[in-house]
Design a protein around this motif. Structure first.
Motif, PDB file in Angstrom:
ATOM      1  N   GLY A  97       0.799  -1.217   0.000  1.00 37.53           N
ATOM      2  CA  GLY A  97       0.000   0.000   0.000  1.00 37.53           C
ATOM      3  C   GLY A  97       0.834   1.270   0.000  1.00 37.53           C
ATOM      4  N   TYR A  98       0.127   2.355  -0.260  1.00 39.14           N
ATOM      5  CA  TYR A  98       0.714   3.692  -0.235  1.00 39.14           C
ATOM      6  C   TYR A  98       1.433   3.953   1.090  1.00 39.14           C
ATOM      7  N   SER A  99       0.782   3.585   2.192  1.00 45.05           N
ATOM      8  CA  SER A  99       1.345   3.901   3.508  1.00 45.05           C
ATOM      9  C   SER A  99       2.645   3.157   3.776  1.00 45.05           C
ATOM     10  N   LEU A 100       2.776   1.927   3.292  1.00 48.72           N
ATOM     11  CA  LEU A 100       4.037   1.209   3.478  1.00 48.72           C
ATOM     12  C   LEU A 100       5.148   1.878   2.677  1.00 48.72           C
ATOM     13  N   VAL A 101       4.851   2.303   1.457  1.00 44.60           N
ATOM     14  CA  VAL A 101       5.858   3.022   0.654  1.00 44.60           C
ATOM     15  C   VAL A 101       6.279   4.290   1.397  1.00 44.60           C
ATOM     16  N   ALA A 102       5.320   5.013   1.959  1.00 42.77           N
ATOM     17  CA  ALA A 102       5.631   6.239   2.703  1.00 42.77           C
ATOM     18  C   ALA A 102       6.520   5.939   3.905  1.00 42.77           C
ATOM     19  N   LYS A 103       6.228   4.863   4.616  1.00 36.49           N
ATOM     20  CA  LYS A 103       7.033   4.507   5.794  1.00 36.49           C
ATOM     21  C   LYS A 103       8.441   4.069   5.398  1.00 36.49           C
ATOM     22  N   ILE A 104       8.566   3.360   4.289  1.00 37.25           N
ATOM     23  CA  ILE A 104       9.895   2.963   3.808  1.00 37.25           C
ATOM     24  C   ILE A 104      10.687   4.200   3.403  1.00 37.25           C
ATOM     25  N   GLU A 105      10.047   5.113   2.680  1.00 38.40           N
ATOM     26  CA  GLU A 105      10.734   6.345   2.260  1.00 38.40           C
ATOM     27  C   GLU A 105      11.154   7.198   3.451  1.00 38.40           C
ATOM     28  N   ALA A 106      10.383   7.161   4.508  1.00 45.19           N
ATOM     29  CA  ALA A 106      10.706   7.937   5.709  1.00 45.19           C
ATOM     30  C   ALA A 106      11.760   7.250   6.573  1.00 45.19           C
ATOM     31  N   GLY A 107      12.108   6.000   6.237  1.00 44.94           N
ATOM     32  CA  GLY A 107      13.078   5.267   7.036  1.00 44.94           C
ATOM     33  C   GLY A 107      12.471   4.663   8.285  1.00 44.94           C
ATOM     34  N   ASP A 108      11.143   4.539   8.300  1.00 47.57           N
ATOM     35  CA  ASP A 108      10.454   4.005   9.473  1.00 47.57           C
ATOM     36  C   ASP A 108      10.173   2.511   9.396  1.00 47.57           C
ATOM     37  N   ARG A 109      10.318   1.915   8.213  1.00 45.88           N
ATOM     38  CA  ARG A 109      10.040   0.487   8.050  1.00 45.88           C
ATOM     39  C   ARG A 109      11.156  -0.164   7.243  1.00 45.88           C
ATOM     40  N   VAL A 110      11.473  -1.377   7.600  1.00 47.79           N
ATOM     41  CA  VAL A 110      12.459  -2.158   6.845  1.00 47.79           C
ATOM     42  C   VAL A 110      11.747  -2.759   5.635  1.00 47.79           C
ATOM     43  N   PRO A 111      12.251  -2.497   4.427  1.00 45.73           N
ATOM     44  CA  PRO A 111      11.593  -3.061   3.244  1.00 45.73           C
ATOM     45  C   PRO A 111      11.897  -4.544   3.103  1.00 45.73           C
ATOM     46  N   ALA A 112      10.923  -5.266   2.566  1.00 46.24           N
ATOM     47  CA  ALA A 112      11.143  -6.678   2.246  1.00 46.24           C
ATOM     48  C   ALA A 112      12.068  -6.765   1.036  1.00 46.24           C
ATOM     49  N   LEU A 113      12.730  -7.891   0.910  1.00 49.64           N
ATOM     50  CA  LEU A 113      13.592  -8.109  -0.256  1.00 49.64           C
ATOM     51  C   LEU A 113      12.803  -7.926  -1.544  1.00 49.64           C
ATOM     52  N   SER A 114      11.558  -8.376  -1.564  1.00 54.22           N
ATOM     53  CA  SER A 114      10.733  -8.241  -2.767  1.00 54.22           C
ATOM     54  C   SER A 114      10.488  -6.769  -3.120  1.00 54.22           C
ATOM     55  N   PHE A 115      10.424  -5.889  -2.125  1.00 52.00           N
ATOM     56  CA  PHE A 115      10.260  -4.458  -2.392  1.00 52.00           C
ATOM     57  C   PHE A 115      11.517  -3.918  -3.080  1.00 52.00           C
ATOM     58  N   ALA A 116      12.675  -4.283  -2.568  1.00 58.02           N
ATOM     59  CA  ALA A 116      13.936  -3.840  -3.169  1.00 58.02           C
ATOM     60  C   ALA A 116      14.068  -4.371  -4.594  1.00 58.02           C
ATOM     61  N   GLU A 117      13.680  -5.614  -4.799  1.00 57.22           N
ATOM     62  CA  GLU A 117      13.740  -6.193  -6.141  1.00 57.22           C
ATOM     63  C   GLU A 117      12.788  -5.476  -7.093  1.00 57.22           C
ATOM     64  N   THR A 118      11.632  -5.072  -6.586  1.00 55.17           N
ATOM     65  CA  THR A 118      10.692  -4.298  -7.403  1.00 55.17           C
ATOM     66  C   THR A 118      11.302  -2.957  -7.779  1.00 55.17           C
ATOM     67  N   CYS A 119      11.973  -2.314  -6.838  1.00 55.10           N
ATOM     68  CA  CYS A 119      12.622  -1.029  -7.129  1.00 55.10           C
ATOM     69  C   CYS A 119      13.669  -1.203  -8.233  1.00 55.10           C
ATOM     70  N   ASP A 120      14.447  -2.249  -8.158  1.00 60.05           N
ATOM     71  CA  ASP A 120      15.445  -2.505  -9.206  1.00 60.05           C
ATOM     72  C   ASP A 120      14.786  -2.734 -10.563  1.00 60.05           C
ATOM     73  N   ARG A 121      13.633  -3.354 -10.557  1.00 63.31           N
ATOM     74  CA  ARG A 121      12.932  -3.641 -11.814  1.00 63.31           C
ATOM     75  C   ARG A 121      12.246  -2.390 -12.371  1.00 63.31           C
ATOM     76  N   VAL A 122      11.624  -1.613 -11.500  1.00 64.34           N
ATOM     77  CA  VAL A 122      10.803  -0.475 -11.930  1.00 64.34           C
ATOM     78  C   VAL A 122      11.633   0.768 -12.252  1.00 64.34           C
ATOM     79  N   PHE A 123      12.702   0.978 -11.508  1.00 60.61           N
ATOM     80  CA  PHE A 123      13.501   2.193 -11.705  1.00 60.61           C
ATOM     81  C   PHE A 123      14.619   1.917 -12.709  1.00 60.61           C
ATOM     82  N   PRO A 124      14.524   2.463 -13.915  1.00 60.63           N
ATOM     83  CA  PRO A 124      15.477   2.127 -14.966  1.00 60.63           C
ATOM     84  C   PRO A 124      16.914   2.596 -14.708  1.00 60.63           C
ATOM     85  N   TYR A 125      17.089   3.570 -13.865  1.00 59.18           N
ATOM     86  CA  TYR A 125      18.442   4.103 -13.612  1.00 59.18           C
ATOM     87  C   TYR A 125      19.042   3.597 -12.309  1.00 59.18           C
ATOM     88  N   SER A 126      18.420   2.613 -11.698  1.00 55.87           N
ATOM     89  CA  SER A 126      18.903   2.144 -10.392  1.00 55.87           C
ATOM     90  C   SER A 126      20.135   1.256 -10.505  1.00 55.87           C
TER      91      SER A 126
END
Length: 79
Positions: free
Chosen positions: A46-75
């Motif tokens: 959800g939106y709120s989990l993304v917000a908490k990860i961006e704020a440094g308040d939640r540890v992202p799951a490995l799957s979230f990091a893998e999604t970032c690598d897939r979605v962000f072309p310059y990563s």
């Protein structure tokens, strides 16, 4: 000011590796003009989990990091 802008912009990326990760996620997401909801949809969260990860308040799951690598072309796999 919206919650989306307020929470993430106040996060200091030098506080911790978690805060730095969230800062990098926000930079890449904004570079693409992607909303938190859109990233959440890609990452199957959800939106709120993304917000908490961006704020440094939640540890992202490995799957979230893998999604970032897939979605962000310059990563270049840094997530």
């Amino acid at each position: 000011m919206t919650v989306e802008n307020e929470t993430a912009k106040n996060a200091d990326p030098t506080l911790s590796p978690l805060a730095h990760f969230g800062y990098e996620v926000r930079l890449e997401r904004e570079r693409l003009g992607m909303s938190r909801s859109e990233l959440g949809k890609e990452a199957h969260c959800g939106y709120s989990l993304v917000a908490k990860i961006e704020a440094g308040d939640r540890v992202p799951a490995l799957s979230f990091a893998e999604t970032c690598d897939r979605v962000f072309p310059y990563s270049n796999g840094r997530f």
